[in-house]
Design an enzyme around this catalytic site. Structure first.
Site, mmCIF file in Angstrom:
data_model
loop_
_atom_site.group_PDB
_atom_site.id
_atom_site.type_symbol
_atom_site.label_atom_id
_atom_site.label_comp_id
_atom_site.label_asym_id
_atom_site.label_seq_id
_atom_site.Cartn_x
_atom_site.Cartn_y
_atom_site.Cartn_z
ATOM 1 N N ASP A 139 0.817 -1.215 0.000
ATOM 2 C CA ASP A 139 0.000 0.000 0.000
ATOM 3 C C ASP A 139 0.850 1.264 0.000
ATOM 4 O O ASP A 139 0.540 2.247 -0.674
ATOM 5 C CB ASP A 139 -0.925 -0.022 1.213
ATOM 6 C CG ASP A 139 -1.930 -1.146 1.078
ATOM 7 O OD1 ASP A 139 -2.200 -1.840 2.065
ATOM 8 O OD2 ASP A 139 -2.434 -1.367 -0.036
ATOM 9 N N GLY A 140 1.934 1.214 0.748
ATOM 10 C CA GLY A 140 2.769 2.419 0.800
ATOM 11 C C GLY A 140 3.355 2.776 -0.545
ATOM 12 O O GLY A 140 3.453 3.953 -0.907
ATOM 13 N N ARG B 214 2.641 6.212 -2.441
ATOM 14 C CA ARG B 214 3.799 7.022 -2.864
ATOM 15 C C ARG B 214 3.706 7.347 -4.351
ATOM 16 O O ARG B 214 3.921 8.489 -4.769
ATOM 17 C CB ARG B 214 5.077 6.225 -2.580
ATOM 18 C CG ARG B 214 6.354 6.829 -3.098
ATOM 19 C CD ARG B 214 7.539 5.918 -2.792
ATOM 20 N NE ARG B 214 8.758 6.391 -3.392
ATOM 21 C CZ ARG B 214 9.099 6.184 -4.677
ATOM 22 N NH1 ARG B 214 8.289 5.492 -5.459
ATOM 23 N NH2 ARG B 214 10.226 6.641 -5.153
ATOM 24 N N ASN C 93 -5.304 8.478 1.109
ATOM 25 C CA ASN C 93 -5.917 7.858 2.295
ATOM 26 C C ASN C 93 -6.490 8.897 3.251
ATOM 27 O O ASN C 93 -7.669 8.896 3.555
ATOM 28 C CB ASN C 93 -4.865 7.043 3.068
ATOM 29 C CG ASN C 93 -4.813 5.608 2.612
ATOM 30 O OD1 ASN C 93 -5.658 5.134 1.864
ATOM 31 N ND2 ASN C 93 -3.779 4.908 3.053
ATOM 32 N N LYS D 86 -0.389 13.920 25.166
ATOM 33 C CA LYS D 86 -0.848 15.297 25.382
ATOM 34 C C LYS D 86 -1.951 15.570 24.359
ATOM 35 O O LYS D 86 -1.755 15.348 23.149
ATOM 36 C CB LYS D 86 0.308 16.294 25.169
ATOM 37 C CG LYS D 86 1.427 16.164 26.189
ATOM 38 C CD LYS D 86 0.983 16.504 27.591
ATOM 39 C CE LYS D 86 0.862 18.007 27.809
ATOM 40 N NZ LYS D 86 0.474 18.291 29.226
ATOM 41 N N TYR E 137 -6.055 3.873 8.494
ATOM 42 C CA TYR E 137 -5.953 4.411 9.857
ATOM 43 C C TYR E 137 -7.336 4.706 10.419
ATOM 44 O O TYR E 137 -7.636 4.403 11.575
ATOM 45 C CB TYR E 137 -5.127 5.704 9.798
ATOM 46 C CG TYR E 137 -4.470 6.131 11.087
ATOM 47 C CD1 TYR E 137 -3.579 7.187 11.073
ATOM 48 C CD2 TYR E 137 -4.736 5.514 12.303
ATOM 49 C CE1 TYR E 137 -2.951 7.605 12.253
ATOM 50 C CE2 TYR E 137 -4.133 5.912 13.483
ATOM 51 C CZ TYR E 137 -3.233 6.975 13.442
ATOM 52 O OH TYR E 137 -2.629 7.384 14.608
HETATM 53 N N1 NAD Z 1 -3.161 2.152 13.373
HETATM 54 C C1 NAD Z 1 -3.245 2.043 12.039
HETATM 55 O O1 NAD Z 1 -3.975 1.237 11.447
HETATM 56 C C2 NAD Z 1 -2.413 2.952 11.208
HETATM 57 C C3 NAD Z 1 -1.504 3.816 11.807
HETATM 58 C C4 NAD Z 1 -0.760 4.651 10.976
HETATM 59 C C5 NAD Z 1 -0.928 4.643 9.590
HETATM 60 N N2 NAD Z 1 -1.838 3.785 9.069
HETATM 61 C C6 NAD Z 1 -2.072 3.787 7.644
HETATM 62 O O2 NAD Z 1 -0.908 3.498 6.906
HETATM 63 C C7 NAD Z 1 -0.979 4.272 5.713
HETATM 64 C C8 NAD Z 1 0.378 4.372 5.100
HETATM 65 O O3 NAD Z 1 0.626 3.061 4.583
HETATM 66 P P1 NAD Z 1 2.139 2.587 4.493
HETATM 67 O O4 NAD Z 1 2.102 1.213 3.897
HETATM 68 O O5 NAD Z 1 2.970 3.636 3.846
HETATM 69 O O6 NAD Z 1 2.529 2.578 6.020
HETATM 70 P P2 NAD Z 1 2.822 1.316 6.901
HETATM 71 O O7 NAD Z 1 3.898 0.512 6.302
HETATM 72 O O8 NAD Z 1 2.900 1.764 8.300
HETATM 73 O O9 NAD Z 1 1.460 0.484 6.694
HETATM 74 C C9 NAD Z 1 0.326 0.724 7.479
HETATM 75 C C10 NAD Z 1 -0.626 -0.398 7.217
HETATM 76 O O10 NAD Z 1 -1.816 0.199 6.679
HETATM 77 C C11 NAD Z 1 -2.193 -0.518 5.528
HETATM 78 N N3 NAD Z 1 -2.918 0.368 4.607
HETATM 79 C C12 NAD Z 1 -2.450 1.467 4.010
HETATM 80 N N4 NAD Z 1 -3.412 2.022 3.249
HETATM 81 C C13 NAD Z 1 -4.513 1.239 3.377
HETATM 82 C C14 NAD Z 1 -5.846 1.284 2.858
HETATM 83 N N5 NAD Z 1 -6.244 2.275 2.065
HETATM 84 N N6 NAD Z 1 -6.729 0.322 3.225
HETATM 85 C C15 NAD Z 1 -6.337 -0.678 4.051
HETATM 86 N N7 NAD Z 1 -5.099 -0.782 4.592
HETATM 87 C C16 NAD Z 1 -4.200 0.183 4.251
HETATM 88 C C17 NAD Z 1 -0.899 -1.007 4.947
HETATM 89 O O11 NAD Z 1 -1.123 -2.152 4.156
HETATM 90 C C18 NAD Z 1 -0.121 -1.377 6.178
HETATM 91 O O12 NAD Z 1 -0.400 -2.697 6.574
HETATM 92 C C19 NAD Z 1 -1.537 5.613 6.168
HETATM 93 O O13 NAD Z 1 -2.177 6.284 5.095
HETATM 94 C C20 NAD Z 1 -2.525 5.187 7.234
HETATM 95 O O14 NAD Z 1 -3.839 5.062 6.708
HETATM 96 C C21 NAD Z 1 -2.577 2.927 9.823
HETATM 97 N N1 ATP Z 2 10.971 3.214 -5.107
HETATM 98 C C1 ATP Z 2 10.893 3.602 -3.824
HETATM 99 N N2 ATP Z 2 11.789 4.475 -3.319
HETATM 100 C C2 ATP Z 2 11.704 4.848 -2.013
HETATM 101 N N3 ATP Z 2 10.773 4.390 -1.142
HETATM 102 C C3 ATP Z 2 9.867 3.516 -1.622
HETATM 103 C C4 ATP Z 2 9.880 3.073 -2.961
HETATM 104 N N4 ATP Z 2 8.866 2.190 -3.138
HETATM 105 C C5 ATP Z 2 8.244 2.087 -1.956
HETATM 106 N N5 ATP Z 2 8.831 2.885 -1.045
HETATM 107 C C6 ATP Z 2 8.443 3.033 0.382
HETATM 108 O O1 ATP Z 2 8.783 1.813 1.002
HETATM 109 C C7 ATP Z 2 7.741 1.385 1.811
HETATM 110 C C8 ATP Z 2 7.275 0.085 1.216
HETATM 111 O O2 ATP Z 2 6.143 -0.261 1.930
HETATM 112 P P1 ATP Z 2 4.908 -0.904 1.195
HETATM 113 O O3 ATP Z 2 3.703 -0.328 1.834
HETATM 114 O O4 ATP Z 2 5.010 -0.860 -0.269
HETATM 115 O O5 ATP Z 2 5.075 -2.409 1.603
HETATM 116 P P2 ATP Z 2 4.523 -3.067 2.913
HETATM 117 O O6 ATP Z 2 4.457 -2.058 4.012
HETATM 118 O O7 ATP Z 2 5.306 -4.311 3.113
HETATM 119 O O8 ATP Z 2 3.061 -3.507 2.433
HETATM 120 P P3 ATP Z 2 1.639 -2.961 2.969
HETATM 121 O O9 ATP Z 2 1.773 -1.465 3.008
HETATM 122 O O10 ATP Z 2 0.689 -3.449 1.927
HETATM 123 O O11 ATP Z 2 1.455 -3.590 4.323
HETATM 124 C C9 ATP Z 2 6.640 2.439 1.750
HETATM 125 O O12 ATP Z 2 6.768 3.282 2.887
HETATM 126 C C10 ATP Z 2 6.939 3.193 0.493
HETATM 127 O O13 ATP Z 2 6.606 4.586 0.590
#
Ligand code: NAD
Ligand code: ATP
Length: 272
Positions: A65-66, A70, A133, A144, A176
């Site tokens: 998802d990240g 991105r 998101n 706080k 989130y």
């Molecule tokens: N407590 C929580 O659930 C929590 C806390 C912080 C951030 N987040 C989410 O993580 C997102 C960033 O994702 P990341 O992968 O860069 O960070 P990350 O690696 O911390 O992943 C956070 C988790 O949220 C999941 N996620 C992200 N977008 C989603 C969506 N639209 N629907 C369902 N699950 C989703 C990802 O798969 C991952 O498992 C933020 O936009 C926020 O929504 C969740």
């Molecule tokens: N080409 C890139 N260069 C720098 N950062 C990257 C690049 N591709 C992905 N990333 C960053 O690396 C992280 C990869 O996390 P990503 O969410 O893709 O995988 P994951 O956390 O294992 O899976 P999920 O989010 O589905 O649980 C993300 O924070 C994303 O923003």
């Protein structure tokens, strides 16, 4: 079609998938370019996502998802995008690695897409970014509380104390916002989801607000706070900050590959 492949590069599998997928797509008659970071891993000359958004027909993201969040953020112009799951959850991805090549190779224009509402954020009157998101306003000091005032189309709607406030989209309703107690919202609905983080009063509940509204969030307290967009872009907020959130004129364009949102909810979120 011209396809741009983007990939996470923090482990070997997606890098190897990017190479084999690229060869398969070229063999199928598509033009393939690689985003800078994966291109440098493969020894090719890469393209930037911001520039390629004016010439490519499709962005293919190898990651979770990240990586999808991105990529959407880095596109100057939103064009069709599809994720191939190379992450832990991959809720925003619609193709599994094993089948991605044959499905993508068989694509032709025009592509069928599902628009996904994004939001734009202004801080003290200046554009600061966009999100797919959510935007989160959260205390910089753990434990706080911040004091918030919210306004819908200029009219005060609430005043409350909480650790933070999520202003999310239907796409972000399963992220989130869901963990914070918000509703799961069908992404075909266009609305804002407002979810307080650990509110002081039990009467502070999640709200679903029309996407045609303009939402202003004012920080009344002078305590330090941060704005976080899609969990990836972080900004310190000054005292008495004002943030205005609107629906973006440019939705993300998720490639429609026939995956049901609710099937993914069942499959990915209930099993976590
Ligand atoms: N407590 C929580 O659930 C929590 C806390 C912080 C951030 N987040 C989410 O993580 C997102 C960033 O994702 P990341 O992968 O860069 O960070 P990350 O690696 O911390 O992943 C956070 C988790 O949220 C999941 N996620 C992200 N977008 C989603 C969506 N639209 N629907 C369902 N699950 C989703 C990802 O798969 C991952 O498992 C933020 O936009 C926020 O929504 C969740
Ligand atoms: N080409 C890139 N260069 C720098 N950062 C990257 C690049 N591709 C992905 N990333 C960053 O690396 C992280 C990869 O996390 P990503 O969410 O893709 O995988 P994951 O956390 O294992 O899976 P999920 O989010 O589905 O649980 C993300 O924070 C994303 O923003």
């Amino acid at each position: 079609m011209k396809i741009c492949i983007v990939s996470r590069v923090d482990f070997r599998e997606p890098i190897e998938t990017a190479q084999s997928l690229g060869w398969m797509l070229v063999d199928a008659g598509h033009e393939v370019v690689y985003e800078d970071s994966i291109a440098s891993e493969l020894g090719y000359t890469g393209v930037s996502l911001s520039n390629v958004s004016f010439s490519a027909d499709l962005i293919v993201v190898l990651g979770g998802d990240g990586s999808v969040l991105r990529a959407v953020r880095m596109l100057t112009r939103q064009i069709p995008i599809v994720g191939v799951n190379q992450g832990r959850v991959g809720f925003l991805t619609d193709l599994e690695r094993e089948h991605a090549g044959e499905i993508l190779a068989g694509l032709s224009l025009p592509l069928s897409v599902e628009p996904r509402m994004r939001i734009t954020i202004e801080y003290d009157g200046e554009p600061i970014g966009s999100a797919l998101n959510e935007a989160v306003i959260v205390t910089s000091r753990p434990a706080k509380m911040l004091q918030f005032e919210t306004f819908i189309n200029g009219r005060k709607s609430a005043e409350f104390r909480a650790d933070g406030l999520i202003v999310g989209t239907p796409t972000g309703s399963t992220a989130y916002a869901m963990s914070a107690g918000g509703p799961i919202v069908d992404p075909l609905i266009e609305a804002f989801v407002l979810v307080p983080l650990a509110p002081f009063m039990l009467s502070s509940r999640p709200h679903l607000i029309s996407s045609s509204s303009e939402i202003e969030v004012r920080l009344v307290s002078s305590k330090p706070a941060q704005l976080v967009l899609d969990g990836q872009m972080q900004y310190d907020l000054g005292e008495e900050a004002s943030l205005v959130v609107r629906k973006s004129p440019e939705p993300a364009l998720f490639l429609d590959v026939g995956r049901s949102f609710f099937e993914k909810v069942e499959q990915k979120l209930r099993l976590l």
